[in-house]
Motif scaffolding. Structure first.
Motif, mmCIF file in Angstrom:
data_model
loop_
_atom_site.group_PDB
_atom_site.id
_atom_site.type_symbol
_atom_site.label_atom_id
_atom_site.label_comp_id
_atom_site.label_asym_id
_atom_site.label_seq_id
_atom_site.Cartn_x
_atom_site.Cartn_y
_atom_site.Cartn_z
ATOM 1 N N ARG A 52 11.544 -46.402 -27.736
ATOM 2 C CA ARG A 52 10.412 -45.661 -28.301
ATOM 3 C C ARG A 52 9.962 -44.548 -27.366
ATOM 4 N NH1 ARG A 52 7.452 -51.213 -29.380
ATOM 5 N NH2 ARG A 52 8.411 -51.430 -27.346
ATOM 6 N N GLU A 53 9.947 -44.819 -26.068
ATOM 7 C CA GLU A 53 9.565 -43.784 -25.109
ATOM 8 C C GLU A 53 10.601 -42.668 -25.069
ATOM 9 O OE1 GLU A 53 8.748 -45.443 -21.313
ATOM 10 O OE2 GLU A 53 7.280 -46.861 -22.104
ATOM 11 N N THR A 54 11.868 -43.046 -25.151
ATOM 12 C CA THR A 54 12.931 -42.043 -25.155
ATOM 13 C C THR A 54 12.821 -41.158 -26.389
ATOM 14 O OG1 THR A 54 14.365 -43.579 -23.969
ATOM 15 C CG2 THR A 54 15.417 -41.699 -25.020
ATOM 16 N N LEU A 55 12.512 -41.748 -27.536
ATOM 17 C CA LEU A 55 12.361 -40.967 -28.763
ATOM 18 C C LEU A 55 11.236 -39.947 -28.628
ATOM 19 C CD1 LEU A 55 13.087 -40.405 -31.707
ATOM 20 C CD2 LEU A 55 11.455 -42.183 -32.345
ATOM 21 N N LEU A 56 10.133 -40.345 -28.006
ATOM 22 C CA LEU A 56 9.032 -39.397 -27.807
ATOM 23 C C LEU A 56 9.459 -38.243 -26.906
ATOM 24 C CD1 LEU A 56 6.025 -41.846 -27.387
ATOM 25 C CD2 LEU A 56 6.641 -40.488 -29.398
ATOM 26 N N ASP A 57 10.317 -38.533 -25.928
ATOM 27 C CA ASP A 57 10.811 -37.473 -25.043
ATOM 28 C C ASP A 57 11.788 -36.542 -25.758
ATOM 29 O OD1 ASP A 57 9.309 -38.492 -22.976
ATOM 30 O OD2 ASP A 57 10.974 -39.632 -22.105
ATOM 31 N N LEU A 58 12.462 -37.037 -26.794
ATOM 32 C CA LEU A 58 13.451 -36.231 -27.512
ATOM 33 C C LEU A 58 12.824 -35.317 -28.563
ATOM 34 C CD1 LEU A 58 16.362 -38.762 -28.117
ATOM 35 C CD2 LEU A 58 16.239 -36.932 -26.436
ATOM 36 N N ARG A 59 11.549 -35.542 -28.886
ATOM 37 C CA ARG A 59 10.902 -34.688 -29.888
ATOM 38 C C ARG A 59 10.863 -33.252 -29.394
ATOM 39 N NH1 ARG A 59 5.186 -36.989 -31.154
ATOM 40 N NH2 ARG A 59 5.140 -36.684 -28.928
ATOM 41 N N PRO A 60 11.070 -32.304 -30.295
ATOM 42 C CA PRO A 60 10.997 -30.900 -29.865
ATOM 43 C C PRO A 60 9.567 -30.510 -29.510
ATOM 44 C CG PRO A 60 11.317 -31.044 -32.232
ATOM 45 C CD PRO A 60 11.407 -32.445 -31.688
ATOM 46 N N ALA A 61 9.446 -29.615 -28.570
ATOM 47 C CA ALA A 61 8.128 -29.113 -28.179
ATOM 48 C C ALA A 61 7.567 -28.254 -29.311
ATOM 49 C CB ALA A 61 8.239 -28.285 -26.909
ATOM 50 N N PRO A 62 6.262 -28.318 -29.555
ATOM 51 C CA PRO A 62 5.685 -27.497 -30.629
ATOM 52 C C PRO A 62 5.811 -26.012 -30.302
ATOM 53 C CG PRO A 62 3.965 -28.623 -29.399
ATOM 54 C CD PRO A 62 5.280 -29.127 -28.882
ATOM 55 N N MET A 63 6.112 -25.246 -31.304
ATOM 56 C CA MET A 63 6.240 -23.800 -31.144
ATOM 57 C C MET A 63 4.861 -23.158 -31.271
ATOM 58 S SD MET A 63 9.474 -23.342 -30.731
ATOM 59 C CE MET A 63 9.829 -21.665 -31.114
ATOM 60 N N VAL A 64 4.689 -22.021 -30.662
ATOM 61 C CA VAL A 64 3.426 -21.295 -30.760
ATOM 62 C C VAL A 64 3.225 -20.893 -32.218
ATOM 63 C CG1 VAL A 64 2.191 -19.220 -30.053
ATOM 64 C CG2 VAL A 64 3.613 -20.457 -28.412
ATOM 65 N N GLY A 65 2.064 -21.209 -32.753
ATOM 66 C CA GLY A 65 1.769 -20.869 -34.134
ATOM 67 C C GLY A 65 2.074 -21.982 -35.117
ATOM 68 N N ASP A 66 2.597 -23.126 -34.653
ATOM 69 C CA ASP A 66 2.901 -24.234 -35.553
ATOM 70 C C ASP A 66 1.662 -25.028 -35.950
ATOM 71 O OD1 ASP A 66 5.530 -23.687 -35.715
ATOM 72 O OD2 ASP A 66 6.212 -25.317 -34.428
ATOM 73 N N GLY A 67 0.638 -25.010 -35.128
ATOM 74 C CA GLY A 67 -0.546 -25.817 -35.388
ATOM 75 C C GLY A 67 -1.569 -25.081 -36.227
ATOM 76 N N PRO A 68 -2.703 -25.733 -36.444
ATOM 77 C CA PRO A 68 -3.772 -25.074 -37.199
ATOM 78 C C PRO A 68 -4.338 -23.910 -36.393
ATOM 79 C CG PRO A 68 -4.526 -27.162 -36.302
ATOM 80 C CD PRO A 68 -3.053 -27.066 -36.020
ATOM 81 N N PRO A 69 -4.895 -22.933 -37.059
ATOM 82 C CA PRO A 69 -5.449 -21.789 -36.335
ATOM 83 C C PRO A 69 -6.630 -22.210 -35.464
ATOM 84 C CG PRO A 69 -5.971 -21.670 -38.673
ATOM 85 C CD PRO A 69 -5.038 -22.827 -38.485
#
Length: 72
Positions: A52-69
């Protein structure tokens, strides 16, 4: 030429495999893929590393502009 296990000695550890109901010595390969099949990330860890910890490390980093304004 077949690689020897001496190269893995510094990384490999004993870990419990619940599927096999036994302990194993070695390394574990983790890979994340898209629904279409191509791999997006991978990791090689010791056997006792929590998947489970490894899976969290494998997630892609959020891109700028992906979140709410931000701001009002």
């Amino acid at each position: 030429m077949k690689p020897s296990s001496a190269h893995q000695a510094g990384w490999a550890e004993y870990g419990y495999c619940a599927d096999c109901n036994r302990f194993q010595w070695g390394l574990r390969w983790h890979m994340a893929c898209t629904l279409q099949g191509p791999p997006t990330a991978f990791a090689l860890t010791a056997s006792r590393t929590d998947e489970r910890e490894t899976l969290l490390d494998l997630r892609p980093a959020p891109m700028v502009g992906d979140g709410p304004p931000c701001g009002p």
